[in-house]
Design a protein around this motif. Structure first.
Motif, PDB file in Angstrom:
ATOM      1  N   UNK A  17      11.938  18.141   5.928  1.00  0.00           N
ATOM      2  CA  UNK A  17      11.027  18.666   5.771  1.00  0.00           C
ATOM      3  C   UNK A  17      11.511  20.581   6.716  1.00  0.00           C
ATOM      4  N   UNK A  18      10.712  21.226   6.669  1.00  0.00           N
ATOM      5  CA  UNK A  18      10.956  22.657   7.482  1.00  0.00           C
ATOM      6  C   UNK A  18       9.633  22.994   8.120  1.00  0.00           C
ATOM      7  N   UNK A  39      10.846  22.741  13.693  1.00  0.00           N
ATOM      8  CA  UNK A  39      10.406  22.087  14.048  1.00  0.00           C
ATOM      9  C   UNK A  39      10.565  21.210  15.047  1.00  0.00           C
ATOM     10  N   UNK A  40      10.828  21.460  16.697  1.00  0.00           N
ATOM     11  CA  UNK A  40      10.137  20.419  18.053  1.00  0.00           C
ATOM     12  C   UNK A  40      10.472  18.815  17.820  1.00  0.00           C
ATOM     13  N   UNK A  41      11.247  18.485  17.931  1.00  0.00           N
ATOM     14  CA  UNK A  41      10.802  16.902  18.237  1.00  0.00           C
ATOM     15  C   UNK A  41       9.701  16.574  18.223  1.00  0.00           C
ATOM     16  N   UNK A  42       8.884  15.244  17.374  1.00  0.00           N
ATOM     17  CA  UNK A  42       8.007  14.643  17.920  1.00  0.00           C
ATOM     18  C   UNK A  42       6.920  14.114  19.374  1.00  0.00           C
ATOM     19  N   UNK A  43       7.972  14.067  20.526  1.00  0.00           N
ATOM     20  CA  UNK A  43       7.475  13.505  21.180  1.00  0.00           C
ATOM     21  C   UNK A  43       7.435  15.540  22.478  1.00  0.00           C
ATOM     22  N   UNK A  44       7.875  16.578  21.743  1.00  0.00           N
ATOM     23  CA  UNK A  44       7.111  17.523  21.920  1.00  0.00           C
ATOM     24  C   UNK A  44       6.463  19.051  21.677  1.00  0.00           C
ATOM     25  N   UNK A  45       6.481  19.225  23.001  1.00  0.00           N
ATOM     26  CA  UNK A  45       4.530  20.033  22.564  1.00  0.00           C
ATOM     27  C   UNK A  45       5.275  21.738  22.002  1.00  0.00           C
ATOM     28  N   UNK A  46       4.238  21.587  20.604  1.00  0.00           N
ATOM     29  CA  UNK A  46       4.956  23.237  19.753  1.00  0.00           C
ATOM     30  C   UNK A  46       4.308  23.999  20.438  1.00  0.00           C
TER      31      UNK A  46
END
Length: 238
Positions: free
Chosen positions: A74-75, A105-112
């Protein structure tokens, strides 16, 4: 003989499956480019604005594709979608991917990085996208084209915003992250922290360029993803 895996690709916000056209032409294994509703061949279908609802629909749509060996790539927004789909399938006891490959993309626990969509005009949003090479500058000269084009982008960004960026249990799946050396949207530390989302192998590759490494001229991303797909499938890399 090792069964060839399918590389399943998810595009960025505002993107389409056609960004992976050359991937399908060049790969020596099947490539399935996921076309989300509301664009190209699915232009008449309503778009999603919620990540859980999107994942629910993908569970059904990709059931046959994901029944065999596969690698997910995924991009940008696609990375978030691929991760969420993997988590949901594992929770249901369904087949896991050989690997999860994520880019820009940032890691899922990080705020983008978030855009204030409700306060931005179409021209402001288009200018922002042009600044990160996500939109050709010619569109700024044709404001009448912006409405329909940006409607897709806005709904995809709402999908991203619907994700709760909190702690999640790591996956028993190898994860490899790709980052652009000059990506203004993804800080290096927030890409590196994908490592916390796997109990298996983690890898990280930096690709010269910015956020849109999938379509950037001279990008090595496609070849890198292909090599990893072969490796995780147990096939010869070279």
């Amino acid at each position: 003989m090792t069964e060839r895996p399918t590389l399943v690709c998810f595009h960025h916000a505002g993107g389409t499956a056609s960004v992976f056209r050359t991937w399908k032409q060049e790969a020596d294994f099947p490539v399935h480019a996921v076309q989300l509703p509301g664009r190209e061949s699915r232009v008449g279908e309503p778009r999603h604005t919620s990540l859980p609802a999107l994942v629910d629909s993908l569970l059904r749509e990709l059931e046959d594709v994901l029944a065999g060996p596969h690698v997910l790539f995924g991009h940008s927004m696609g990375a978030l979608v691929a991760h969420a789909l993997t988590r949901r399938r594992l929770a249901l006891g369904l087949r896991e991917p050989l690997a999860l490959l994520v880019a820009a993309y940032v890691a899922p626990h990080e705020e983008p990085v978030r855009l204030a969509l409700e306060r931005m005009t179409d021209l402001e949003l288009a200018t922002t996208l042009c600044d990160i090479d996500g939109l050709h500058p010619q569109f700024l000269e044709r404001p009448e084209w912006l409405g329909p084009l940006l409607a897709v982008v806005k709904d995809d960004l709402r999908v991203c915003a619907s994700h709760h960026h909190g702690p999640t249990a790591p996956l028993p799946v190898p994860v490899h992250a790709f980052g652009g050396t000059d990506d203004p949207l993804v800080a290096p530390a927030k890409l590196v922290s994908w490592e916390a989302h796997t109990t298996a192998e983690f890898g990280l590759t930096w690709v010269p360029g910015g956020h849109f490494m999938v379509t950037a001229r001279g990008s090595t991303l496609r070849e890198d993803v292909f090599a990893l797909t072969r490796r995780f499938a147990g096939a010869p890399v070279g």
